[in-house]
Design an enzyme around this catalytic site. Structure first.
Site, PDB file in Angstrom:
ATOM      1  CD  GLU A  77      -3.119  -1.065   2.019  1.00 34.97           C
ATOM      2  OE1 GLU A  77      -3.411   0.050   2.479  1.00 34.97           O
ATOM      3  OE2 GLU A  77      -3.767  -2.081   2.242  1.00 34.97           O
ATOM      4  CE  LYS A 100     -10.656  -3.696   4.009  1.00 34.91           C
ATOM      5  NZ  LYS A 100     -10.010  -4.886   4.611  1.00 34.91           N
ATOM      6  CD  GLU A 120      -8.649  -1.952   9.962  1.00 33.14           C
ATOM      7  OE1 GLU A 120      -8.354  -0.741   9.780  1.00 33.14           O
ATOM      8  OE2 GLU A 120      -8.657  -2.780   9.039  1.00 33.14           O
ATOM      9  NE  ARG A 180     -10.063  -5.576   0.930  1.00 29.92           N
ATOM     10  CZ  ARG A 180     -10.647  -6.699   1.316  1.00 29.92           C
ATOM     11  NH1 ARG A 180     -11.925  -6.897   1.060  1.00 29.92           N
ATOM     12  NH2 ARG A 180      -9.986  -7.629   1.993  1.00 29.92           N
TER      13      ARG A 180
END
Ligand code: 2PG
Ligand code: MG
Length: 407
Positions: free
Chosen positions: A197, A322, A270, A351
């Site tokens: 990412e 999501k 999370e 994602r």
């Protein structure tokens, strides 16, 4: 307006895996595309994405035939497709096939109405909630399945809480991303590129080392969020932290987070516990809900039934949203609505396998969710969304959502 045609074909995502694009044409001539993302650290309870070739074929044959000539109404189309699929997890036609159609239809409707996508989404799903530019949580350091399991925790992110514009949020992020890179190099860590990412993925000795490096470069301009993604190192009732040669129970993980809230500007965590560790989540929430935003990702999988169960049993206080975990926009907005009604916060999320589609920026804005998680600022599949948020900011109609603190 009617749906005139639907087409799909395989395209590549940001990891070089095949996913799909879908194109829809409406009777008035509006035509739009959408591209579907894919996860690596997927939750066990996510709707099922089929291999790209199969999902595209399902759109081109069965779905195209069924939709041609039907009203171009988004919630009705989504419900029709859910019924056409007929399974509880969309495994017959593929959640990726359904989501591609859902998003392409939303975009075609916005083109037909000659308005920005976020306005169309808001008018359909959230007419009473004010749209806002979401405040991003942005990946700076990566571990887990996104960085070769160098350390176990998956994301170490910043929330630029003092910034008052999207532009400032991103400038703060660029500064901190670079400063962390410099610090890692100075400490002797080899950086040969970035993780899935766009954050750094160095071979650190422990998860805590990541917290130390990151917190040393914040200069009071940002707070920290983490995605533990703990389902991926949970086995037989224990959380296995291989890199530091230790295992922890749910209580031990909760103790660790509690100690981090004292030592670092940590405001959000999370998937601190595993996707089916309901009892652990209850205790974690009871202990830390006043200090931390406790976000369920693999734990909720954007699934209304699981979110409702979490609300009823006092698990978590925020939902990661999501759209491809559930497979249609209509169900995605149902989850947002249920979370908001219960006072749970929402973080709209990309994602790890993404495309250049910027849809998510409009979705997060339309929903008034207040937060978004897209990844870092060094890869174009992420920048497509950040740059779309900058474009929306420029229009002058939208305010940036307020800072995010624990509770
Ligand atoms: C997550 C996401 C995005 P993936 O766990 O929150 O960071 O990762 O898409 O691999 O599930
Ligand atoms: Mg996650």
């Amino acid at each position: 307006m009617k749906i005139q045609s639907a087409h799909s074909w395989p395209i590549l995502d940001s990891r070089g895996n095949w996913t799909i694009a879908v194109e829809l044409t409406l009777s008035g001539g509006a035509k739009a595309q959408a591209q579907v993302p894919a996860g690596a650290s997927t939750g066990r309870h996510e709707a099922v994405a089929l291999p790209a070739a199969q999902a595209a074929a399902n759109v081109n044959v069965e779905i195209a035939q069924a939709l041609t000539g039907r009203d171009a109404d988004l919630p009705t189309t989504d419900r029709f497709l859910i019924a056409l699929d007929g399974t509880h997890d969309k495994s017959r036609l593929g959640a990726n096939a359904l989501l591609g159609v859902s998003c392409a239809l939303a975009r075609a409707l916005s083109i037909a109405a000659q308005q920005p996508l976020w306005r169309t989404l808001r008018d359909i799903y959230q007419p009473s909630r004010p749209a806002t530019l979401p405040r991003p949580m942005i990946n700076i350091l990566s571990g887990g399945l996104h960085a070769g399991a160098n350390i176990e925790f998956q994301d170490f992110l910043i929330i630029p809480n003092t910034a008052t514009t999207m532009h400032d949020v991103l400038q703060t992020t660029v500064d901190i991303h670079r400063a962390v890179g410099r610090t890692l190099r100075a400490q002797g860590y080899v950086l040969t590129g970035v993780a899935d990412e766009g954050g750094w993925g160095p071979l650190l000795p422990s998860n805590e080392a990541a917290m130390d490096v990151l917190s040393s470069q914040l200069e009071g301009r940002a707070d920290i969020a983490i995605d533990v993604a703990s389902s991926h190192f949970y086995e037989n009732g224990q959380y296995h932290l291989k890199r530091e040669g230790a295992s922890r129970t749910a209580e031990g993980m909760t103790d660790l987070l509690a100690s981090w809230t004292e030592r670092y500007p940590l405001v959000s965590a999370e998937d601190a516990l595993a996707e089916d560790d309901w009892q652990g989540w209850q205790t974690l929430t009871a202990r830390l809900k006043d200090k931390l935003q406790l976000v369920g990702d693999d734990f909720f999988t954007t699934n209304l039934t699981r979110v409702k169960k979490g609300i009823e049993t006092g698990c978590a206080n925020a939902v990661l949203v999501k759209m491809n975990q559930i497979g249609t926009l209509t169900e995605t907005f149902e989850v947002l609505e249920a979370a908001h009604a219960a006072g749970y916060r929402c973080v709209v999320s990309a994602r790890s396998g993404e495309t250049e589609d910027s849809f998510l920026a409009d979705l997060a804005t339309a929903s008034g969710a207040g937060q978004i998680k897209i990844g870092s600022i060094t890869r174009s599949e992420r920048l497509a969304k950040y740059n779309r948020l900058l474009e929306l900011e420029r229009s002058g109609d939208l305010a940036l959502a307020g800072p995010v603190y624990g509770r």
